[in-house]
Scaffold this active site. Structure first.
Site, PDB file in Angstrom:
ATOM      1  N   LYS A  18       0.859  -1.441   0.130  1.00  0.00           N
ATOM      2  CA  LYS A  18      -0.211  -0.182   0.186  1.00  0.00           C
ATOM      3  C   LYS A  18       0.679   1.265  -0.291  1.00  0.00           C
ATOM      4  O   LYS A  18       1.392   1.299   1.577  1.00  0.00           O
ATOM      5  CB  LYS A  18      -0.941  -0.073   0.878  1.00  0.00           C
ATOM      6  CG  LYS A  18      -1.714   1.118   1.336  1.00  0.00           C
ATOM      7  CD  LYS A  18      -3.038   1.209   2.410  1.00  0.00           C
ATOM      8  CE  LYS A  18      -3.371   2.550   2.750  1.00  0.00           C
ATOM      9  NZ  LYS A  18      -4.716   2.101   3.611  1.00  0.00           N
ATOM     10  N   LYS A  35      -2.451  -1.562  -3.692  1.00  0.00           N
ATOM     11  CA  LYS A  35      -3.333  -0.443  -3.614  1.00  0.00           C
ATOM     12  C   LYS A  35      -2.893   1.142  -4.229  1.00  0.00           C
ATOM     13  O   LYS A  35      -1.032   0.686  -3.390  1.00  0.00           O
ATOM     14  CB  LYS A  35      -3.917   0.481  -2.302  1.00  0.00           C
ATOM     15  CG  LYS A  35      -5.147   0.742  -1.922  1.00  0.00           C
ATOM     16  CD  LYS A  35      -5.401   0.431  -1.196  1.00  0.00           C
ATOM     17  CE  LYS A  35      -5.767   1.784  -0.621  1.00  0.00           C
ATOM     18  NZ  LYS A  35      -6.934   1.944   0.185  1.00  0.00           N
TER      19      LYS A  35
HETATM   20  C1  PBG Z   1      -6.996   3.626   5.020  1.00  0.00           C
HETATM   21  C2  PBG Z   1      -7.835   3.277   3.809  1.00  0.00           C
HETATM   22  C3  PBG Z   1      -7.162   4.133   2.725  1.00  0.00           C
HETATM   23  C4  PBG Z   1      -8.164   3.806   1.853  1.00  0.00           C
HETATM   24  C5  PBG Z   1      -8.728   2.728   2.247  1.00  0.00           C
HETATM   25  N1  PBG Z   1      -8.351   2.279   3.746  1.00  0.00           N
HETATM   26  C6  PBG Z   1      -6.206   5.262   2.533  1.00  0.00           C
HETATM   27  C7  PBG Z   1      -5.244   6.474   3.163  1.00  0.00           C
HETATM   28  O1  PBG Z   1      -6.309   7.253   3.615  1.00  0.00           O
HETATM   29  O2  PBG Z   1      -5.009   5.850   3.968  1.00  0.00           O
HETATM   30  C8  PBG Z   1      -8.647   4.351   0.387  1.00  0.00           C
HETATM   31  C9  PBG Z   1      -9.411   3.814  -0.647  1.00  0.00           C
HETATM   32  C10 PBG Z   1      -9.499   4.970  -1.898  1.00  0.00           C
HETATM   33  O3  PBG Z   1      -8.719   5.276  -1.617  1.00  0.00           O
HETATM   34  O4  PBG Z   1     -10.228   4.009  -2.116  1.00  0.00           O
HETATM   35  N2  PBG Z   1      -7.254   2.581   5.981  1.00  0.00           N
END
Ligand code: PBG
Length: 324
Positions: free
Chosen positions: A196, A249
């Site tokens: 991520k 991601k």
């Molecule tokens: C963090 C989380 C994030 C997303 C899902 N869970 C990102 C973040 O704020 O670091 C992002 C998903 C998206 O952008 O669609 N727990």
């Protein structure tokens, strides 16, 4: 002309039927995972301003949404909670009657066959908006692990079929696997956000989830977009710790990473087509600058071609309609 030597590639592009016969990559409904944002309260169906077509839903309106998802042939959803109560240790993330726990139980009561994935993180639930516990402005790793394990166990108790930890503390898969096993949930798989990146493409999600960090950024726990080999190390350690699926991601700027993680690990790989990727296409298509359907299908095809087995996407309902 007649003695020119060349290959006639166009032979296989002549008709829709021949093109279909030689198509190498397909999107199936069972590849799609649909994200849903649940909120406390009643009668709430509020569109997220930066994500047209994506809503905050209160539990009384959730069944309607789930019925639609199921009737479209989508087999899995991932649940994000937006709680009313936030505090420094994210108590509502692991509360038995937390918004996510209630949503999961309600969905499973009505749709046993639907796979319900719980996003496991603290940032929506902490008042500082970080994914871990804080001391003197620092995000602490090890004290966070226990809270994540508690969150995962409470989600499994509510009926979650898969736990998807997204918080990027070191050891989170080990801690959650251990917690689940101790609580008797050895059969519940972990879909780890293994790779991520600290990405600018999460902006609209943070509006949707009210989870922007109140100070600093997430760069001490999420990955540097410049790094490729580190992605493989992240994938390796999550597998060692017990991950069953690996999420990469965001998806679009990281298709090379999807391919490498797939080839390197041999594990089921999930591409997260994140909020910013959604909003860009929505904005352009609402302006009439691009064709939404063709663009979305091309992008999702590229994720599958890169090696993704599954795709988490806010377009899941549209795609299910388009491909049926
Ligand atoms: C963090 C989380 C994030 C997303 C899902 N869970 C990102 C973040 O704020 O670091 C992002 C998903 C998206 O952008 O669609 N727990």
């Amino acid at each position: 002309m007649s003695n020119l030597q060349f290959r006639r590639h166009r032979r296989l592009r002549q008709t829709p039927s021949i093109r279909a016969m030689v198509r190498e990559t397909h999107i199936h409904k069972e590849d799609l995972i649909y994200p849903i944002f649940v909120v406390e309260g009643e009668g709430i169906k509020n569109e997220v301003p930066s994500m047209p077509g994506v809503f905050h839903l209160s539990l009384d309106l959730l069944n309607e949404e789930i019925n639609e998802v199921v009737s479209l042939g989508i087999e899995s959803v991932i649940i994000f909670g937006v709680p009313n109560h936030k505090d420094d240790v994210g108590t509502s993330a692991y509360h038995d009657h937390g918004i996510v726990q209630k949503a999961i139980a309600q969905i499973k009561e009505n749709h046993q066959q639907l796979t319900v994935i719980a996003d496991t993180c603290l940032c929506q639930f902490t008042d500082h908006g970080h994914c871990g516990v804080i001391e003197d402005g620092e995000i602490l790793n090890d004290p966070t692990l226990n809270l994540l394990a508690r969150t995962a166990v409470s989600q499994a108790q509510a009926g979650a079929d898969i736990i998807a930890p997204s918080n990027m503390m070191d050891g989170f898969v080990a801690a959650i696997r251990h917690g689940l096993d101790e609580a008797g949930f050895t059969h519940v798989p972990i879909m780890s956000y293994a790779v991520k990146y600290a990405s600018a493409f999460y902006g609209p999600f943070r509006d949707a989830a009210h989870s922007s960090p109140k100070f600093g950024d997430r760069k001490t726990y999420q990955m540097d977009p410049a790094n490729r080999l580190e992605a493989l190390r992240e994938a390796d350690s999550d597998i060692e710790e017990g991950a069953d699926f690996l999420i990469v991601k965001p998806a679009l700027s990281y298709l090379d990473i999807i391919r490498e993680v797939k080839d390197h690990s041999g594990y089921p790989v999930v591409a997260y087509n994140v909020s910013g990727e959604y909003s860009m296409i929505k904005a352009a298509s609402l302006n009439g600058w691009i064709d939404e359907k063709d663009t979305v299908l091309e992008k999702l095809t590229s994720m599958k071609r890169a090696g993704a087995d599954l795709i988490i996407t806010y377009f899941a309902k549209d795609v299910a309609r388009w491909i049926s």
